[in-house]
Design a protein around this motif. Structure first.
Motif, short mmCIF file in Angstrom:
data_model
loop_
_atom_site.label_atom_id
_atom_site.label_comp_id
_atom_site.label_asym_id
_atom_site.label_seq_id
_atom_site.Cartn_x
_atom_site.Cartn_y
_atom_site.Cartn_z
N LYS A 66 0.71 -1.17 0.00
CA LYS A 66 0.52 -0.48 -0.21
C LYS A 66 0.60 1.20 -0.05
CE LYS A 66 -3.76 2.74 2.90
NZ LYS A 66 -4.85 2.16 4.32
N TRP A 91 -3.49 8.02 0.62
CA TRP A 91 -4.98 6.96 0.49
C TRP A 91 -6.14 7.27 0.77
CZ3 TRP A 91 -2.67 2.64 -2.83
CH2 TRP A 91 -3.69 1.63 -2.57
N ASP A 145 -8.72 5.48 0.94
CA ASP A 145 -9.48 3.86 0.77
C ASP A 145 -10.59 3.64 -0.77
OD1 ASP A 145 -7.86 2.45 3.68
OD2 ASP A 145 -7.04 2.95 1.57
#
Length: 908
Positions: free
Chosen positions: A464, A516, A518
């Motif tokens: 990630k 990030w 999601d």
């Protein structure tokens, strides 16, 4: 970069240096009083000067106008003070001296703390500037430097500078003020003492720096040698494969030993000269003491000087060498750190770097590429100044897929690197949307151009994190200009910076937003990973991870549903027969005896497999169940069977390894135990021997070893013991074991084990692969696979990506290039570790990914490893010897290449 140390320090800390100067000036009267008060105590209350008559008093805290005698010819009193008797005066003067000592110590504490903080901030700034320079190195330069040397320079070599930064101006000011105050006090007590002291101090200031010049040369040599040592060790560590493959470990040892010996010689000479200088310095200081006692004593004896003045002078002398020596030491440190500073920044400052403006953050998202590349007479040279691309001219638009083919020395790879800004041109230019590529901001090309080749290196972290690093940086680059100090004078106001952090301002950390999101990125990540063929691998990473109790309940519920479906799937008998599911009411034949007794995942260390024989609860339960002696005998029988099977084999026997026999050490333990315990039982054997035999029994699994030692009756007794152990632990409520419960999610198990809730039969060939495939299929059909996939993104790739296979690492590199949605992606002989079929399919997937409803939306420039799939591209450019040989449609180029191969074959 500032090349001189003191200008660098003054430029970035002048306000703080001025504040230190002010504090030092304020502290000097206190220091003077600390020297003056002992004289007043001795001459006044102790010797009784001024108290010759009964009831006599003297003023305390009387204040006269400074220099009034010199200016007005008489002393002008500003405050008469308090009239005190002899004993009261003694107490007040002593307490005054104590207060002066405390205040002087507090000033030192404050100044030292303040300058320490200032030094650390400047050290942080210097390291940041050096790293900023590294980030602006051209790629060609980066490929020539040794990472270990750069790391050593930024991390270790500049570390001692942090101690000097705070002392650069504060030490000479503070110690100089103390020395001047002390000298002034000595002159006030005795002009002769002052002249003698001044003469010796001036001699020290003249001779010591000259003796230390050789020390500076040695210091530079030591730093250079240490950097070379760091670089060489780094080379050996990075090339450890070659060290072992070619058997050059002794050569490496000899090389490092020679470097260490050279460093030892330098350091030894450095120590010799350092202590020689220290000896001379200490001798001159003690010479002052000799003169003070000799001359001062003579003056007191002859009545030319009072005892209080001599005591005060000696006290002032004792404090004087410290600031004088400190100033001399400071001058040496200044020279040493100047050399250290110049040497540390030399390579950084002399290396040509990319202009800082080119890396500034864009105020707005970069505009999409409209047209594409236009290359004019491009020539690129290699490290030996030989041309690898010669006078290349051509165009590549965003709306096409172009393959650039050619042998290894054709220049095709270098052309791809040039288009990605990894190589600089010697002549000619590359235009992107009619703008010079080399002048465009890096954030623009970094987000609008994707690049992937076969080299793999990841800094470390989760998948990630590796993906997030390539996304647009939306964090607030303006640092928080604050300090963790509570001192108001040390607080610096916050500044707003428009681009990269301005190192002229003070900062402690960055406000970086999490790059990030999601929910927004998950669909694209899934699509990209399927495109590059990483989805299955990351899904498996997710299955092999544990999740805690705080995880979303939906995932746990989905895992439990998958467990029930997998266990109840009667349509796939082959898969079901390969797994023995956990049943709290049945003995599990795929588990060892120890695992059956615990029937769960040990949380407490005492319930780990290696600690079970000594576990008090388990031993007591086995004793009460009458199982201690049978298990002891079983362990002894296991030892005999292993000795019979493997006892005659050599330690390095391949048969011993293939048969899964015990290690050589454990086999030796078994032989010793059989001889020692031949006539003993569990009751008569030593505690350690009982533990050893129980350990063998606890590790026994009938399905794997097949010694025939576990009958149905013993299984039933072990099953009852299991229930007793569980009841005791549940009553204790210690959480020492996470028990296998068919109706509960077990956070101590991986997701795979939670779904499987059993043990795969190790005797069945390929059983694990078939079971894993069946579980993945089940997750797909249940709609849970994507959630498990996202969990798998937390898998740690390891330093340099070492936890990934080469295939996986190369796929991840391509995924990083695609995730940022580039307008043009460059694939430069990427995916070399994949077989041709999988590699071609992946490239085909990338080509399909770039197609939109109204044509190609993402341009693709590919330097393939072979020419088997040229028909998938819109245009092909064939190169040889750095020039274009043929250009056109795939059919045209393929025919030309085939003709060239036939011609080459005929000539050969």
């Amino acid at each position: 970069m500032e090349r001189k140390l003191l200008p660098f320090i003054w430029r970035h800390s002048r306000k703080q240096q001025i504040w230190v100067f002010i504090v030092v000036l304020v502290s000097m009267p206190v220091y003077f009083m600390m020297l003056q008060l002992p004289k007043l105590v001795v001459n006044g209350p102790i010797q009784g000067i001024g108290y010759e008559t009964p009831g006599a008093t003297q003023p305390f805290l009387s204040i006269d106008l400074p220099f009034s005698d010199f200016l007005f010819g008489q002393s002008i009193n500003l405050f008469g003070g308090f009239e005190l008797e002899r004993q009261t005066m003694l107490v007040c003067l002593c307490f005054g001296f104590l207060i002066a000592v405390a205040l002087n110590g507090w000033f030192k504490l404050y100044i030292n703390t303040y300058k320490g903080k200032m030094g650390e901030r400047l050290l942080r700034r210097l390291r940041y500037e050096l790293f900023d320079r590294v980030l602006r190195y051209p790629i060609s330069t980066v490929r020539q430097v040794k990472p270990s040397e750069v790391t050593s320079a930024i991390k270790d070599e500049v570390e001692p500078l942090g101690l000097f930064f705070g002392d650069a101006f504060s030490i000479p000011v503070f110690l100089g003020a103390q020395a001047i105050t002390g000298m002034l006090f000595l002159f006030l007590q005795s002009t002769m003492f002052g002249i003698i002291t001044l003469a010796i101090v001036l001699f020290q200031a003249w001779i010591i720096p000259r003796l230390r010049r050789r020390l500076l040369v040695l210091g530079r040599a030591r730093q250079t040698a240490a950097r070379k040592l760091s670089g060489r060790i780094g080379e050996y560590v990075q090339g450890m494969d070659d060290v072992h493959l070619h058997g050059i470990s002794n050569r490496a040892r000899s090389n490092i030993w020679d470097m260490l010996r050279n460093i030892l010689a330098i350091r030894f000479e450095l120590y010799q000269r350092k202590f020689q200088v220290k000896f001379l310095n200490n001798f001159l200081i003690q010479l002052l003491a000799f003169l003070f006692y000799l001359i001062g004593g003579y003056l007191v004896i002859t009545g030319q000087m009072d005892l209080g003045a001599l005591v005060a002078s000696i006290a002032a002398y004792k404090d004087l060498p410290a600031p004088i020596k400190g100033i001399i030491d400071w001058d040496q440190q200044r020279l040493l750190n100047q050399i250290r500073y110049e040497q540390s920044i030399e390579d950084f400052a002399n290396t040509k770097v990319i202009p800082a403006e080119r890396q500034e953050r864009l105020e707005q998202p970069p505009a999409p590429i409209k047209d594409g590349y236009s290359v004019h007479n491009l020539t690129v040279l290699d490290s030996s100044e030989q041309p690898v691309i010669q006078d290349f001219t051509g165009t590549i638009s965003r709306g096409e897929a172009v393959a650039i083919v050619g042998p290894a020395d054709s220049g095709a790879e270098q052309l791809a690197e040039s288009l990605a800004r990894l190589l600089q041109s010697a002549s000619g230019n590359i235009m992107l949307d009619d703008k010079p590529l080399e002048s465009l901001p890096e954030p623009l090309t970094g987000q609008r151009i994707g690049y992937a080749d076969s080299s793999i290196f990841f800094s470390g972290g989760s998948i990630k994190t590796m993906l997030a690093e390539t996304l647009p940086f939306d964090g607030d680059l303006a640092p928080v200009l604050r300090t963790q100090s509570s001192n108001a004078d040390f607080v610096v106001h916050e500044a707003e910076l428009g681009s990269t952090p301005d190192v002229n301002d003070d900062f402690d950390d960055f406000n970086v937003k999490e790059p990030w999101p999601d929910e927004a990125l998950a669909p694209r990540v899934l699509k990209i990973m399927r495109c590059v063929g990483l989805y299955e691998d990351i899904l498996e990473f997710g299955l092999l991870r544990r999740i805690d109790n705080d995880t979303d309940e939906d995932i746990k519920t989905s895992v439990m549903d998958a467990r029930r479906k997998f266990a109840g799937d009667e349509t796939n008998a082959q898969i079901s027969s390969a797994v023995e599911f956990f049943d709290p009411d049945a003995y599990s034949h795929q588990l060892t005896i120890g695992e059956n007794l615990i029937f769960g995942t040990p949380i407490d260390e005492t319930f780990k497999a290696e600690n079970l024989p000594a576990n008090n609860l388990l031993r007591q339960t086995l004793q009460e169940a009458g199982l201690l002696a049978p298990l002891f005998d079983m362990g002894l029988e296991i030892a005999r069977n292993n000795i019979e099977l493997f006892g005659d084999l050599a330690e390095d026997s391949t048969l011993l390894q293939r048969a899964g026999g015990p290690s050589a050490d454990r086999l030796a333990m078994m032989k010793s135990a059989v001889e020692k315990l031949a006539e003993k039982s569990a009751d008569t054997a030593d505690a350690d021997d009982v533990d050893s035999m129980l350990g063998l029994a606890f590790d026994y699994c009938e399905a794997q070893t097949r010694f025939g030692l576990l009958d149905d009756d013993l299984q039933e007794r072990l099953l009852k013991t299991r229930k007793t152990v569980r009841a005791a632990l549940e009553q204790d409520n210690s959480g020492a074991v996470a028990f296998h419960d068919p109706d509960s999610f077990n956070p101590s198990l991986t997701l795979l084990d939670n779904i499987l809730f059993g043990r795969i039969d190790a005797r069945r060939v390929g059983a694990r692969e078939r079971v894993l495939k069946a579980i993945k299929t089940l997750l797909e059909t249940s709609g849970v696979s994507d959630a498990v996939f996202l969990i798998g993104l937390s898998f740690d790739v390891g330093t340099g990506g070492r936890n990934l296979s080469t295939n996986q690492a190369q796929k991840l590199k391509l995924a990083r290039a695609l995730l940022k949605e580039p307008d043009i992606v460059i694939i430069n002989r990427a995916l070399s570790a994949l077989d041709a079929g999988e590699r071609n399919q992946t490239i085909e997937n990338v080509l399909d990914l770039g197609m939109g409803s109204d044509g190609r939306q993402m341009g693709v420039i590919c330097v393939p490893l072979d020419t088997t799939m040229l028909d998938h591209f819109d245009r092909v450019i064939a190169m040889a010897d750095g020039r274009i040989t043929v250009e056109g449609s795939p059919e045209k180029v393929a025919a030309r290449l085939e003709t060239a191969q036939i011609t080459a074959g005929e000539h050969s």
